[in-house]
Design a protein around this motif. Structure first.
Motif, PDB file in Angstrom:
ATOM      1  N   TYR A   1      -4.100   5.877  -8.315  1.00 41.94           N
ATOM      2  CA  TYR A   1      -3.141   5.184  -9.172  1.00 41.94           C
ATOM      3  C   TYR A   1      -3.156   5.720 -10.602  1.00 41.94           C
ATOM      4  O   TYR A   1      -2.202   5.542 -11.337  1.00 41.94           O
ATOM      5  CB  TYR A   1      -3.435   3.682  -9.201  1.00 41.94           C
ATOM      6  CG  TYR A   1      -3.184   3.004  -7.895  1.00 41.94           C
ATOM      7  CD1 TYR A   1      -1.980   3.177  -7.218  1.00 41.94           C
ATOM      8  CD2 TYR A   1      -4.139   2.185  -7.315  1.00 41.94           C
ATOM      9  CE1 TYR A   1      -1.740   2.544  -6.015  1.00 41.94           C
ATOM     10  CE2 TYR A   1      -3.906   1.538  -6.111  1.00 41.94           C
ATOM     11  CZ  TYR A   1      -2.698   1.722  -5.464  1.00 41.94           C
ATOM     12  OH  TYR A   1      -2.466   1.096  -4.277  1.00 41.94           O
TER      13      TYR A   1
ATOM     14  N   LEU B   1       2.616   5.721  -7.869  1.00 41.82           N
ATOM     15  CA  LEU B   1       2.479   5.480  -6.439  1.00 41.82           C
ATOM     16  C   LEU B   1       2.260   3.987  -6.258  1.00 41.82           C
ATOM     17  O   LEU B   1       1.205   3.468  -6.607  1.00 41.82           O
ATOM     18  CB  LEU B   1       1.269   6.227  -5.883  1.00 41.82           C
ATOM     19  CG  LEU B   1       1.390   7.737  -5.816  1.00 41.82           C
ATOM     20  CD1 LEU B   1       0.109   8.333  -5.257  1.00 41.82           C
ATOM     21  CD2 LEU B   1       2.579   8.148  -4.965  1.00 41.82           C
TER      22      LEU B   1
ATOM     23  N   TRP C   1       1.515   1.913  -3.772  1.00 42.46           N
ATOM     24  CA  TRP C   1       1.072   1.970  -2.385  1.00 42.46           C
ATOM     25  C   TRP C   1       0.119   0.838  -2.097  1.00 42.46           C
ATOM     26  O   TRP C   1      -0.738   0.509  -2.901  1.00 42.46           O
ATOM     27  CB  TRP C   1       0.311   3.272  -2.132  1.00 42.46           C
ATOM     28  CG  TRP C   1       1.167   4.462  -2.012  1.00 42.46           C
ATOM     29  CD1 TRP C   1       2.531   4.528  -2.008  1.00 42.46           C
ATOM     30  CD2 TRP C   1       0.696   5.797  -1.874  1.00 42.46           C
ATOM     31  NE1 TRP C   1       2.926   5.821  -1.872  1.00 42.46           N
ATOM     32  CE2 TRP C   1       1.837   6.622  -1.788  1.00 42.46           C
ATOM     33  CE3 TRP C   1      -0.572   6.374  -1.805  1.00 42.46           C
ATOM     34  CZ2 TRP C   1       1.734   8.008  -1.637  1.00 42.46           C
ATOM     35  CZ3 TRP C   1      -0.676   7.749  -1.660  1.00 42.46           C
ATOM     36  CH2 TRP C   1       0.466   8.547  -1.579  1.00 42.46           C
ATOM     37  N   ARG C   2       0.236   0.331  -0.887  1.00 40.59           N
ATOM     38  CA  ARG C   2      -0.775  -0.611  -0.440  1.00 40.59           C
ATOM     39  C   ARG C   2      -1.933   0.175   0.171  1.00 40.59           C
ATOM     40  O   ARG C   2      -1.851   1.383   0.400  1.00 40.59           O
ATOM     41  CB  ARG C   2      -0.169  -1.598   0.553  1.00 40.59           C
ATOM     42  CG  ARG C   2       0.753  -2.596  -0.130  1.00 40.59           C
ATOM     43  CD  ARG C   2       1.056  -3.769   0.773  1.00 40.59           C
ATOM     44  NE  ARG C   2       1.904  -4.751   0.112  1.00 40.59           N
ATOM     45  CZ  ARG C   2       1.455  -5.737  -0.635  1.00 40.59           C
ATOM     46  NH1 ARG C   2       0.164  -5.865  -0.866  1.00 40.59           N
ATOM     47  NH2 ARG C   2       2.292  -6.593  -1.183  1.00 40.59           N
ATOM     48  N   GLY C   3      -3.019  -0.537   0.459  1.00 39.12           N
ATOM     49  CA  GLY C   3      -4.260   0.070   0.895  1.00 39.12           C
ATOM     50  C   GLY C   3      -4.176   1.101   2.012  1.00 39.12           C
ATOM     51  O   GLY C   3      -4.764   2.189   1.897  1.00 39.12           O
TER      52      GLY C   3
ATOM     53  N   HIS D   1      -5.875   4.969   2.240  1.00 40.02           N
ATOM     54  CA  HIS D   1      -6.840   5.392   3.233  1.00 40.02           C
ATOM     55  C   HIS D   1      -6.409   6.734   3.823  1.00 40.02           C
ATOM     56  O   HIS D   1      -7.198   7.658   3.950  1.00 40.02           O
ATOM     57  CB  HIS D   1      -6.928   4.328   4.338  1.00 40.02           C
ATOM     58  CG  HIS D   1      -7.982   4.593   5.352  1.00 40.02           C
ATOM     59  ND1 HIS D   1      -9.325   4.489   5.068  1.00 40.02           N
ATOM     60  CD2 HIS D   1      -7.904   4.992   6.641  1.00 40.02           C
ATOM     61  CE1 HIS D   1     -10.026   4.797   6.149  1.00 40.02           C
ATOM     62  NE2 HIS D   1      -9.184   5.109   7.113  1.00 40.02           N
TER      63      HIS D   1
ATOM     64  N   THR E   1     -13.948  -1.818  -6.449  1.00 35.80           N
ATOM     65  CA  THR E   1     -14.693  -1.765  -5.191  1.00 35.80           C
ATOM     66  C   THR E   1     -13.740  -1.923  -4.018  1.00 35.80           C
ATOM     67  O   THR E   1     -14.018  -2.649  -3.077  1.00 35.80           O
ATOM     68  CB  THR E   1     -15.756  -2.888  -5.181  1.00 35.80           C
ATOM     69  OG1 THR E   1     -15.097  -4.133  -5.430  1.00 35.80           O
ATOM     70  CG2 THR E   1     -16.811  -2.688  -6.241  1.00 35.80           C
ATOM     71  N   GLY E   2     -12.631  -1.201  -4.075  1.00 34.83           N
ATOM     72  CA  GLY E   2     -11.579  -1.437  -3.098  1.00 34.83           C
ATOM     73  C   GLY E   2     -11.392  -0.358  -2.057  1.00 34.83           C
ATOM     74  O   GLY E   2     -12.341   0.338  -1.663  1.00 34.83           O
ATOM     75  N   ASP E   3     -10.145  -0.214  -1.636  1.00 36.96           N
ATOM     76  CA  ASP E   3      -9.798   0.611  -0.488  1.00 36.96           C
ATOM     77  C   ASP E   3     -10.293   2.049  -0.554  1.00 36.96           C
ATOM     78  O   ASP E   3     -10.770   2.587   0.428  1.00 36.96           O
ATOM     79  CB  ASP E   3      -8.270   0.641  -0.330  1.00 36.96           C
ATOM     80  CG  ASP E   3      -7.771  -0.626   0.329  1.00 36.96           C
ATOM     81  OD1 ASP E   3      -7.848  -0.699   1.560  1.00 36.96           O
ATOM     82  OD2 ASP E   3      -7.325  -1.527  -0.386  1.00 36.96           O
TER      83      ASP E   3
ATOM     84  N   LEU F   1     -14.024   2.426  -0.003  1.00 41.24           N
ATOM     85  CA  LEU F   1     -14.335   2.158   1.400  1.00 41.24           C
ATOM     86  C   LEU F   1     -13.957   3.346   2.276  1.00 41.24           C
ATOM     87  O   LEU F   1     -14.740   3.800   3.112  1.00 41.24           O
ATOM     88  CB  LEU F   1     -13.537   0.943   1.890  1.00 41.24           C
ATOM     89  CG  LEU F   1     -13.980  -0.417   1.392  1.00 41.24           C
ATOM     90  CD1 LEU F   1     -13.061  -1.491   1.957  1.00 41.24           C
ATOM     91  CD2 LEU F   1     -15.406  -0.677   1.829  1.00 41.24           C
ATOM     92  N   SER F   2     -12.744   3.862   2.078  1.00 42.85           N
ATOM     93  CA  SER F   2     -12.254   4.957   2.925  1.00 42.85           C
ATOM     94  C   SER F   2     -13.132   6.182   2.767  1.00 42.85           C
ATOM     95  O   SER F   2     -13.481   6.857   3.731  1.00 42.85           O
ATOM     96  CB  SER F   2     -10.819   5.317   2.553  1.00 42.85           C
ATOM     97  OG  SER F   2      -9.982   4.227   2.834  1.00 42.85           O
TER      98      SER F   2
ATOM     99  N   GLN G   1     -16.421   5.771   4.458  1.00 42.67           N
ATOM    100  CA  GLN G   1     -16.303   5.776   5.921  1.00 42.67           C
ATOM    101  C   GLN G   1     -15.878   7.137   6.470  1.00 42.67           C
ATOM    102  O   GLN G   1     -15.919   7.361   7.672  1.00 42.67           O
ATOM    103  CB  GLN G   1     -15.319   4.691   6.363  1.00 42.67           C
ATOM    104  CG  GLN G   1     -15.912   3.302   6.176  1.00 42.67           C
ATOM    105  CD  GLN G   1     -14.894   2.190   6.286  1.00 42.67           C
ATOM    106  OE1 GLN G   1     -13.708   2.442   6.442  1.00 42.67           O
ATOM    107  NE2 GLN G   1     -15.367   0.955   6.203  1.00 42.67           N
TER     108      GLN G   1
END
Lengths: 279, 279
Positions: free
Chosen positions: B59, B104, B106-108, B112, B138-140, B143-144, B147
């Motif tokens: 973002y 952008l 964009w949602r999560g 990802h 501490t968001g998407d 996490l992505s 992972q």
């Protein structure tokens, strides 16, 4: 907000009893968005308005620390949530529900649901202004907010540094794309006065937000200097505006609050009737 | 990263040819995370390492501006993406794909997918270090990333202000919960020396990150002073470390880079064999 029977998928629904909903966005974090949101809310209350403050910065909810307030909001008999009170404001923050250092490691859909709950299930009562402190960026929370309630408008906080302005321009474009009226742009950390020799130093540069506002055709809401006392006041839970309008640390913040009131009145008087529909 | 036939849902997969993947997180934005990521990457390259820089702050992608570089990355015949080069680094940023002021929104799930593409489809080649500039929070994206590839470790940038430390603690807790080794914590904008009278002023307070690091049992990686020249260098696309290790603006940044190298070596030598599995 519960959808009503027989209704199409809900667009933004007004909050009954709430006069104006003003969002505070920034593009970039760390530019003083929360500091300005908190000081604006208290200044508006001091100017005689009924004010609520919704801390929608779910990953970095700093409002409780800046207000020096904490506690678990009461859940009322009908499952509605009672906001806390601080310095005459009604306040809700994810920081009340999740105090301490444990982070919320949530993906977008969880954010969407908490924002809808904060807007629809909190007993805001009658308010002249609901100030919403958005997280930085142009992501899920901003989208959810805009799709849940009709914002009266949003303003964008930026420092004068080029990187902050770059992200601030994106925030303006986001609000435009989402058909949200832009209250204006405010320059924070605008310049620094050395407390020892009184020289002005442009640590984060100076004047860029005013230029950007002009280039983008949005109102300029003023400059707030980089003042260690404003930062300290926030860190200790006693926002600078509590010192009153005659304090040198608070004057520009009160000026800013009056400018926001004037711009919001302007937006409301020029708005066409009816709810703004998101495309 | 494409999943391979016959394989269970992919856990983190190593990037072939990449020695260490170090993420730069912050909890709070605007604390100089990108400034430190960019200067660290260039300092490591100057110290003789092969370095890539992945701007995962979708973002607010400020890396292109700070490196003074722009352009459309080439798509190779096999649909792989060639990173740009700047100051000896291989660089990829969403800012290259989406230049200008359009945000952008964009949602999560979109985030990802772009993070997985940046990690799996970019032709990084052989690297000693891939530095990943995370978005705040501490968001998407965090996490992505965690992972998708096994991080060697992550460090957390904070200013000494209480609000920044509050969010920095959350970032530490997030990495801990996700079983990511913590390289340490670095204090940015630690103090300010007035260029006129040479007085030191603690604009954002001082020393809090070292205390926090100690309290949380993580390494302290050093203090970088609030230096308008470091900010200007970033705003003009010529990061401060380009001046070389003897420049007063760059010395603490090189010290910091060496400390990161030492800590990463320590983590790698103490790590048990095999890929860390996310619970």
């Amino acid at each position: 907000m519960p959808s009503r029977p027989g209704q199409a998928p809900p667009g933004p629904q007004p909050l009954p009893g709430v006069g104006s909903i003003v969002a505070v966005g920034s593009g970039k974090g760390g530019v003083g968005k929360t500091t300005l949101a908190v000081n604006l809310a208290i200044a508006l209350a001091r100017l005689g308005h009924k004010v609520g403050l919704l801390d929608a910065d779910v990953y970095g909810p700093n409002v409780p620390l800046m207000l020096g307030t904490n506690g678990q909001p009461k859940v009322l008999s009908d499952q509605r949530i009672e906001p806390l009170e601080a310095y005459g404001l009604k306040v809700i923050s994810v920081g009340f529900l999740n105090p301490g250092d444990k982070p919320l490691i949530w993906r977008g859909p969880m954010l969407h649901s908490i924002i809808r709950q904060f807007l629809g299930s909190v007993e805001w009562g009658s308010l002249d202004y609901l100030i919403v402190d958005l997280p930085p960026g142009t992501g899920d929370v901003s989208l959810s907010l805009i799709q849940t309630v009709p914002l009266t408008g949003a303003f964008v906080v930026s420092t004068p540094s080029d990187v902050s302005l770059q992200d601030g321009r994106k925030a303006i474009e986001m609000f435009r794309q989402m058909k949200v009226d832009i209250v204006g742009m405010v320059e924070n950390m605008s310049y620094f006065v050395c407390p020892h020799c009184q020289h002005e130093i442009d640590i984060f540069s100076r004047g860029g937000a005013e230029k950007t506002a002009k280039a983008f055709g949005v109102a300029f809401l003023g400059s707030i200097q980089l003042d260690p006392d404003i930062r300290k006041a926030g860190d200790t839970g006693k926002p600078a505006v509590l010192e009153g309008e005659n304090s040198p640390h608070a004057k520009s913040l009160f000026d800013f609050a009056r400018t926001v009131v004037a711009r919001v009145d302007e937006i409301k008087s020029s708005a066409s009737a009816g709810v703004i529909q998101i495309q």
